[in-house]
Design an enzyme around this catalytic site. Structure first.
Site, PDB file in Angstrom:
ATOM      1  N   TYR A  53       0.828  -1.204   0.000  1.00  0.00           N
ATOM      2  CA  TYR A  53       0.000   0.000   0.000  1.00  0.00           C
ATOM      3  C   TYR A  53       0.866   1.260   0.000  1.00  0.00           C
ATOM      4  O   TYR A  53       1.888   1.336   0.661  1.00  0.00           O
ATOM      5  CB  TYR A  53      -0.935   0.034   1.199  1.00  0.00           C
ATOM      6  CG  TYR A  53      -2.054  -0.981   1.155  1.00  0.00           C
ATOM      7  CD1 TYR A  53      -2.315  -1.736   0.014  1.00  0.00           C
ATOM      8  CD2 TYR A  53      -2.866  -1.186   2.261  1.00  0.00           C
ATOM      9  CE1 TYR A  53      -3.338  -2.665  -0.022  1.00  0.00           C
ATOM     10  CE2 TYR A  53      -3.903  -2.110   2.242  1.00  0.00           C
ATOM     11  CZ  TYR A  53      -4.125  -2.852   1.100  1.00  0.00           C
ATOM     12  OH  TYR A  53      -5.143  -3.770   1.081  1.00  0.00           O
ATOM     13  N   PRO A 212     -16.748  -3.514   0.861  1.00  0.00           N
ATOM     14  CA  PRO A 212     -18.138  -3.780   1.241  1.00  0.00           C
ATOM     15  C   PRO A 212     -19.158  -2.917   0.501  1.00  0.00           C
ATOM     16  O   PRO A 212     -20.327  -3.290   0.427  1.00  0.00           O
ATOM     17  CB  PRO A 212     -18.150  -3.486   2.742  1.00  0.00           C
ATOM     18  CG  PRO A 212     -17.014  -2.539   2.963  1.00  0.00           C
ATOM     19  CD  PRO A 212     -15.963  -2.972   1.986  1.00  0.00           C
ATOM     20  N   LEU A 213     -18.723  -1.778  -0.036  1.00  0.00           N
ATOM     21  CA  LEU A 213     -19.631  -0.921  -0.811  1.00  0.00           C
ATOM     22  C   LEU A 213     -19.374  -1.039  -2.310  1.00  0.00           C
ATOM     23  O   LEU A 213     -19.937  -0.288  -3.102  1.00  0.00           O
ATOM     24  CB  LEU A 213     -19.477   0.548  -0.378  1.00  0.00           C
ATOM     25  CG  LEU A 213     -19.730   0.846   1.094  1.00  0.00           C
ATOM     26  CD1 LEU A 213     -19.652   2.347   1.350  1.00  0.00           C
ATOM     27  CD2 LEU A 213     -21.072   0.288   1.550  1.00  0.00           C
ATOM     28  N   LEU A 217     -20.610   1.822  -5.235  1.00  0.00           N
ATOM     29  CA  LEU A 217     -21.872   1.582  -5.925  1.00  0.00           C
ATOM     30  C   LEU A 217     -23.017   1.311  -4.953  1.00  0.00           C
ATOM     31  O   LEU A 217     -24.186   1.562  -5.273  1.00  0.00           O
ATOM     32  CB  LEU A 217     -21.733   0.402  -6.899  1.00  0.00           C
ATOM     33  CG  LEU A 217     -20.774   0.595  -8.075  1.00  0.00           C
ATOM     34  CD1 LEU A 217     -20.892  -0.560  -9.058  1.00  0.00           C
ATOM     35  CD2 LEU A 217     -21.036   1.919  -8.798  1.00  0.00           C
ATOM     36  N   GLY A 219     -23.257   2.781  -2.073  1.00  0.00           N
ATOM     37  CA  GLY A 219     -23.301   3.925  -1.167  1.00  0.00           C
ATOM     38  C   GLY A 219     -24.225   5.036  -1.614  1.00  0.00           C
ATOM     39  O   GLY A 219     -24.009   6.201  -1.256  1.00  0.00           O
TER      40      GLY A 219
END
Length: 323
Positions: A53, A212-213, A217, A219
């Site tokens: 990251y 998780p979203l 899309l 949200g």
């Protein structure tokens, strides 16, 4: 904040895991520190990162940001269940990627330096390595546990049969093996219900859903698009075009329930039997506070059934596709 055990272990973690992928590329170090302070204040003790990251020329930058935060003291490290990952290429030379014993040894030491800590609580394989035998991987992990550099081992993006391979090989070595699997899982993408979730349940692994979203899309993207708040681009735009009708039904149902769509998407994951903690990866403090609202959302069976109608899921294989 609610807490639960990570898989079959005695380790207790918060029901949300703080994802840090945005720290560095999209979130400044100071803002990242504020987000982590607030996460602790709200009871989130489970933080997830990865050696890669920061991306590109800045690989490792995110771990460095966590390290500078830990260095501030005040019990920050002691109160954090720290998870990071190994697999992705950290350089251009051979043996700077994958899960060879050599790369695992070098990668963990590099992560420890960047994180400014003496151990990693959950060391996750970021991807399956088809070129390295499980005996080699487990031997390397066993050494790290014996040295006190890591406590638990997890996987990410594994198929169900990879989990079985890993666990059966570990069992033959009298080693604990995997304790968690981090998978893409949300209302829009439920493929892991076929084999990954049944395998995780069988072997006592905690599942940590990422995205998780689904890139935003779930949200409230259609409402935000109409209001001019957000313009969808890239892969999210491509995915959106084929799912507008489905997402509109979802946003209408969220409005009917009186909750934000994002809150329902996170709350739904918390109802899944083997899910330990969805990863919330805020870019801003406001987004973190928004995610925490989902803890107050209760979905009854009628609501869960309606979500299954909008986003059909899977039965475990083979019943999903055979008699």
């Amino acid at each position: 904040m609610e807490f639960t055990h990570l898989g079959r272990t005695g380790l207790r973690v918060s029901r949300f895991c703080l994802g840090t992928m945005n720290f560095g590329p999209h979130t400044s170090e100071d803002d990242a520190h504020q987000i982590m302070d607030t996460a602790h204040e709200q009871g989130i003790n489970f933080f997830d990162t990865a050696n890669v990251y920061g991306w590109g020329e800045n690989k490792g930058r995110t771990e460095e940001i966590l390290g500078s935060w830990f260095a501030g003291g005040g019990g920050r490290r002691e109160r954090t269940v720290l998870a990071t990952k190994v697999y992705a290429a950290m350089g251009e030379w051979p043996n700077e990627s994958g899960l060879s014993a050599l790369n695992i040894r070098r990668a963990v030491d590099a992560s420890l330096r960047r994180l400014r800590t003496d151990h990693i609580d959950l060391y996750q394989m970021h991807h399956v390595d088809r070129a390295t035998p499980w005996e080699e991987i487990w031997q390397a992990m066993e050494v790290l546990v014996a040295q006190g550099k890591i406590l638990y081992v997890g996987s990410s993006n594994f198929a169900g049969w990879h989990l079985a391979q890993a666990q059966e090989t570990a069992r033959a070595r009298n080693f604990l093996g995997l304790v968690s699997e981090q998978s893409l899982y949300n209302l829009l993408v439920r493929d892991v219900e076929l084999e990954v979730l049944p395998a995780a349940e069988h072997y006592g692994l905690g599942v940590i859903p990422w995205s998780p979203l689904h890139g935003g899309l779930l949200g409230g993207v259609l409402r935000k698009e109409r209001e001019g708040v957000r313009r969808v681009t890239g892969r999210s735009a491509e995915a959106l075009e084929g799912k507008r009708e489905q997402l509109q039904a979802y946003e209408d149902f969220a409005a009917e329930l009186g909750h934000e769509p994002a809150d329902i998407a996170l709350a739904w994951l918390l109802t899944r039997p083997v899910v330990t903690a969805p990863i919330v990866g805020p870019r801003t403090l406001e987004q973190l506070h928004g995610a925490l609202r989902a803890l107050d959302v209760e979905l009854d069976q009628k609501a869960l059934d309606r979500l299954d109608e909008i986003f059909p899921g899977h039965r475990p294989a083979p019943e999903d596709y055979a008699w």
